[in-house]
Enzyme design. Structure first.
Site, PDB file in Angstrom:
ATOM      1  N   SER A  17       3.083  -5.626   3.414  1.00 38.11           N
ATOM      2  CA  SER A  17       2.434  -4.506   3.564  1.00 38.11           C
ATOM      3  C   SER A  17       1.879  -4.120   4.741  1.00 38.11           C
ATOM      4  O   SER A  17       2.228  -3.626   5.875  1.00 38.11           O
ATOM      5  CB  SER A  17       0.968  -4.294   2.710  1.00 38.11           C
ATOM      6  OG  SER A  17       0.466  -3.367   2.501  1.00 38.11           O
ATOM      7  N   HIS A  62       2.866  -1.888  -5.978  1.00 37.73           N
ATOM      8  CA  HIS A  62       2.977  -2.545  -4.381  1.00 37.73           C
ATOM      9  C   HIS A  62       2.540  -3.899  -4.277  1.00 37.73           C
ATOM     10  O   HIS A  62       2.670  -4.426  -3.177  1.00 37.73           O
ATOM     11  CB  HIS A  62       1.839  -1.719  -3.654  1.00 37.73           C
ATOM     12  CG  HIS A  62       1.726  -2.587  -2.182  1.00 37.73           C
ATOM     13  ND1 HIS A  62       2.680  -2.102  -1.290  1.00 37.73           N
ATOM     14  CD2 HIS A  62       0.463  -2.675  -1.397  1.00 37.73           C
ATOM     15  CE1 HIS A  62       2.406  -2.597   0.388  1.00 37.73           C
ATOM     16  NE2 HIS A  62       1.016  -2.694  -0.088  1.00 37.73           N
ATOM     17  N   ASP A  87       6.772   1.935  -4.839  1.00 37.11           N
ATOM     18  CA  ASP A  87       5.442   1.334  -4.232  1.00 37.11           C
ATOM     19  C   ASP A  87       5.167   2.489  -2.851  1.00 37.11           C
ATOM     20  O   ASP A  87       6.121   3.152  -2.795  1.00 37.11           O
ATOM     21  CB  ASP A  87       6.045  -0.103  -3.704  1.00 37.11           C
ATOM     22  CG  ASP A  87       4.750  -0.163  -2.897  1.00 37.11           C
ATOM     23  OD1 ASP A  87       4.443   0.062  -2.247  1.00 37.11           O
ATOM     24  OD2 ASP A  87       5.447  -1.783  -2.276  1.00 37.11           O
TER      25      ASP A  87
END
Length: 434
Positions: A249, A404, A311
């Site tokens: 991320s 995610h 994602d």
């Protein structure tokens, strides 16, 4: 962001101010959620948690304890490396990189315990780093950027891993970093995401000096400068040692920008020792010029960007005429069956395509069913707990957010198509030869 997109800029400013306003509330909510879930984990059942609470039984639970897990750690509780993936397996580095990216969400003591006790590797240090754009009062108490370094000495040469922490769901600082979509123009490089630049160590005069002076009494440490210093010291000890940068991320974006600033500073000796950048669920970080600079700097042989299924984070900020953000290099894309392929871009690159919505919602239902079946097919290491099950339920409404999570990124490095990782390892070998 395009000059004509004034509305987008103002919306970003309003969101950042709102997040700052509710920062304290977010922190309290996060503390309550994580502490409650850790207590639940301690008692091993919700019933025992309620019963002991009613009885007035108290447990001393320090957030800095090696046994205290972050929300990420409670969602995917695995801390062991997969003993079915030996050092010479083409999946090894990717599997270790994602575990490092996951572990970066934990506190210092827990990171050290995992590295030394579970991985049997050399722990170097954990770094709480400052943002020069925070106020002095907040800098004294908060260090929004975290990273840690460890050394894997199990192979024919030592590998230093630098792992950046991703976005903490309850951190207003992290969320402000993510949504600060304004550009920072880096001469000779291109336009770069301003929020990510600040998190890495951009100085408050909007510059990247090659060296900075830091007072020993100053508690502020900036991620780029501190990690570069440690790498300089460690790499000089052994000429065969190389290093890898990783993150999930926001951590993935910082992992990409770290070598970018090394390149900007002409740190060629360090860059020659860079074996690879491994990112998981990484957002876009710059414009087309930045991407061209990075392709010239890293090539296809030292940059490995993993994307799982739907994602949403790798698909933002948008690649369009207004936002102008781009990805570079190859995308190692894995679907919900953990079947991988090497592409130039993930499918549905800007996420919000009506033609893909039906497929995404059906896929989130499949992932929920798969979470029940997978441990029977692949073993107990793939059993998902109640927190991860809750994340799957969220995915029924917001499929891009549940996709995610770290669970699926760990899974794809362990269950993914072996031929994909063989190609990846082949690229690494080409990099070493050159």
């Amino acid at each position: 962001m395009g000059d004509d997109n004034k509305v987008g800029i103002w919306v970003t400013i309003v969101i950042i101010r709102g997040l700052k306003l509710f920062a304290g509330w977010l922190l309290c909510i996060g503390s309550f959620v994580e502490s409650s879930l850790n207590l639940w984990s301690y008692y091993d059942s919700f019933y025992m948690l309620v019963l002991n609470t009613l009885r007035g039984k108290k447990v001393e639970l320090s957030r800095e304890s090696p046994n205290f897990s972050s929300l990420v750690g409670l969602t995917d509780t695995r801390v062991e490396l997969d003993d079915g993936i030996p050092r010479d397996d083409p999946r090894y580095v990717s599997a270790l990189a994602i575990m490092a990216a996951k572990t970066a969400y934990e506190n210092r003591a827990r990171v050290e315990k995992i590295v030394e006790d579970h991985w049997k590797m050399e722990y170097v240090d954990f770094y709480n780093c400052s943002n020069a754009y925070e106020t002095e009062s907040s800098v004294e108490n908060k260090h929004p950027t975290q990273a840690f370094i460890f050394i894997d000495n199990s192979g024919d040469h030592d590998l230093i891993f630098v792992s950046f922490r991703g976005t903490s769901l309850f951190s207003a600082d992290d969320l402000c970093t993510d949504v600060d979509l304004s550009w920072f123009i880096l001469p000779g490089v291109g336009k770069v995401h301003m929020g990510f630049m600040k998190a890495l160590g951009l100085q408050n005069n909007a510059s990247w000096p090659k060296e900075i002076e830091q007072d020993d009494d100053d508690d502020r440490t900036f991620a780029y400068y501190k990690i570069r210093q440690v790498l300089r010291e460690k790499l000089v000890e052994n000429e065969n040692t190389r290093f890898i940068v990783t993150g999930h991320s926001l951590g993935g974006a910082l992992a990409v920008l770290f070598p970018a600033i090394l390149g900007f500073h002409n740190e060629y000796e360090l860059l020659e020792r860079l074996e690879g950048v491994y990112t998981f669920g990484q957002p876009r970080a710059g414009d087309g010029d930045f991407c061209k600079f990075m392709e010239d700097l890293l090539g296809d042989e030292r940059y490995f960007r993993f994307v799982y299924s739907n994602d949403i984070i790798p698909r933002i900020p948008f690649d369009d005429s207004n936002f102008q953000y781009k990805h570079f290099g190859h995308c190692y894309y894995f679907n919900s069956l953990y079947k991988g392929q090497v592409t130039s871009e993930e499918p549905n690159k800007n996420y919000f395509a009506l033609s893909s919505m039906g497929q995404m919602y059906l896929n989130s239902v499949f992932e929920l069913v798969r979470s029940v079946v997978l441990p029977f097919a692949c073993g107990r290491n793939y059993k998902e707990g109640i927190v991860q099950f809750g994340v799957r339920l969220i995915g029924l409404g917001l499929p891009g957010l549940s996709a995610h999570g770290l669970q699926d990124y760990v899974n794809l490095t362990r269950l993914g198509s072996p031929d994909i990782f063989s190609k990846l390892q082949g690229n690494c070998c080409k990099s070493k030869e050159s």
